[in-house]
Design a protein around this motif. Sequence first.
Motif, short mmCIF file in Angstrom:
data_model
loop_
_atom_site.label_atom_id
_atom_site.label_comp_id
_atom_site.label_asym_id
_atom_site.label_seq_id
_atom_site.Cartn_x
_atom_site.Cartn_y
_atom_site.Cartn_z
N UNK A 80 44.29 27.83 31.72
CA UNK A 80 45.66 27.59 31.27
C UNK A 80 46.69 28.49 31.93
N UNK A 81 46.50 29.82 31.96
CA UNK A 81 47.49 30.70 32.62
C UNK A 81 47.68 30.38 34.09
N UNK A 82 46.62 29.94 34.77
CA UNK A 82 46.74 29.59 36.19
C UNK A 82 47.64 28.38 36.38
N UNK A 83 47.45 27.35 35.52
CA UNK A 83 48.29 26.17 35.62
C UNK A 83 49.75 26.51 35.32
N UNK A 84 49.97 27.36 34.32
CA UNK A 84 51.32 27.76 33.97
C UNK A 84 51.97 28.52 35.12
N UNK A 85 51.20 29.41 35.76
CA UNK A 85 51.73 30.15 36.91
C UNK A 85 52.02 29.21 38.07
N UNK A 86 51.18 28.18 38.26
CA UNK A 86 51.41 27.22 39.35
C UNK A 86 52.71 26.46 39.14
N UNK A 87 52.90 25.88 37.94
CA UNK A 87 54.11 25.10 37.70
C UNK A 87 55.36 25.98 37.77
N UNK A 88 55.26 27.22 37.25
CA UNK A 88 56.40 28.12 37.33
C UNK A 88 56.75 28.48 38.76
N UNK A 89 55.72 28.75 39.59
CA UNK A 89 55.97 29.09 40.99
C UNK A 89 56.52 27.90 41.76
N UNK A 90 56.00 26.68 41.47
CA UNK A 90 56.49 25.49 42.17
C UNK A 90 57.95 25.23 41.81
N UNK A 91 58.30 25.39 40.54
CA UNK A 91 59.69 25.20 40.12
C UNK A 91 60.60 26.20 40.83
N UNK A 92 60.14 27.45 40.96
CA UNK A 92 60.93 28.47 41.65
C UNK A 92 61.16 28.08 43.10
N UNK A 93 60.09 27.66 43.80
CA UNK A 93 60.23 27.26 45.21
C UNK A 93 61.14 26.04 45.33
N UNK A 94 60.94 25.06 44.46
CA UNK A 94 61.75 23.84 44.52
C UNK A 94 63.23 24.12 44.29
N UNK A 95 63.54 24.97 43.32
CA UNK A 95 64.94 25.26 43.03
C UNK A 95 65.58 26.11 44.12
N UNK A 96 64.81 27.02 44.71
CA UNK A 96 65.35 27.80 45.83
C UNK A 96 65.62 26.90 47.03
N UNK A 97 64.75 25.91 47.25
CA UNK A 97 65.03 24.92 48.30
C UNK A 97 66.29 24.13 47.96
N UNK A 98 66.45 23.77 46.70
CA UNK A 98 67.63 23.02 46.26
C UNK A 98 68.91 23.81 46.53
N UNK A 99 68.87 25.11 46.27
CA UNK A 99 70.03 25.97 46.55
C UNK A 99 70.28 26.04 48.05
#
Length: 507
Positions: A313-332
């Motif tokens: 569970x913590x690994x999946x949570x870390x994955x989605x959180x990291x992907x959201x961070x990368x995606x939003x930084x790309x969006x910026x």
Amino acid sequence: MSVPRAATPGPGGGAVEHESVRGRGLELELGSSTQTSHRLLAYSDALLSIIATVMILPVAHTKIHPDQKLGESVQQLLLAKIAVYLMTFLIVTVAWAAHVRLFQVIELIDDVLALLNLACMMIITFLPYTFSLMASFPEVPFGIFLFSACAVVIGLIQAVIVVYGFYHPHLLNQQIQVSENQNFYKHHILKIILRGPVLCFLAAIFSFFFIPLSYVLLGLVIVFPHLTRFITRCKTKIVGQRDEEEEHHSLETFTFYLSEPLSKERVEAFSDGVYAIVATLLILDICEDNVPDPREVEEKFHGSLLEALSEYGPNYLAYFGSFVTIGLLWFVHHSLFLYVTKATRLMGLLNILSLAFIGGLPLAYQLTSEFAEKSHNEIEAIQVSCVITFFASIFQFAIWTTALLHERETLHPFARYGGKEHAFMFAKLALYPCVSLGAFFLTCLLSEFSTPIFHLMQIIIPFAFLALRIFVRISLTVIKFVMSLSRPKVVLLEEEEACLSPTETLS
């Protein structure tokens, strides 16, 4: 250097002109061995961005013993690897910048140039292996020697491309073809391309005698273009103005000077490649490390795959959180370059520094997934993630600030001071630096709640981006309303003073 103006099409003539140019390009490719370089450049940008990004893998996959504290592991295992990663990432981007400048000079290619470029790309794809040797054995000379030797070979192949291009002038930029100073152009671009390989050649030699000097020489590869520009500027101020002939030559050359524009399209292509590969590396780690062994599922969980997956569970949570961070930084990043009309050398340098920290996000994922359940390590892991996110986003903000200094040349009118998108862009670019910095200090002050603070930050930011435009509009409305309340009072006082006589005003 004067740039020829593009002809302005009349009403309805834009599509016709585009089709005619496209038709001529297709006829050029089908009727002769000469081709346009667009697809070769796209392939090269994609490959270079992949190579620069996968440099983080030896750092992110550093094995840390479960009983070892993260603070000690950073000092003993990660710090040297991170430093080498940043240096090699920047050296690869120097090679990419040289490739950009090279194909500003050479606009058309033939089969020989295409094969030479493929040979250059083949050596570049070998760089991550040499970096792994450098990172794993920083005190052994062979890793540095191999990395430096590859950099020398890359420079030599690029030099051969230059010589071949000038031997066949029809492949060159149209402006250079008609110039009387082709030899000057050739020697100048060769000097720019070969100064990095010369430093790498010296680093390869000194690696067998004095390893620290080799690292210094490799670092000079990154700063040398900017250092020479700074020395030239100081010399000009001390000695005086250069003569007209020298000034004329300096204006018509392709250089690495900070004030010269890069190709905005290639900057965007390289950046998109880095963001895409970083996002892809996250799921590769999930596929590799978070698939349970079938025998363990049968014996430990009685055949229940769902129960076995719940441990990750913590690994999946870390994955989605990291992907959201990368995606939003790309969006910026996408929003920023939507309003950038020209990318200067300084903006390109700041973009590369931002991408270097974007490449470090797989390390942040590894730390937050591996140390999420270890109370003595979670604070350090979260703080490292906040620091990586902060620097990745603050360099994006610095790109915009730099563009504002020359806004008439670099920014669309909407994003300039007073433009209708200026305040919104400021808020969008400032959001991640402020939130990551705030999360860092909150974990220092409230260490017991570090994990909830970090996850709350990852949950809030996407919704903050959705509501950001509304928040900015409300803030601007409130500011205008407050200013409108104070303005009538000022106008009233001015009218009263205008009605008074001079003696009453003085009293």
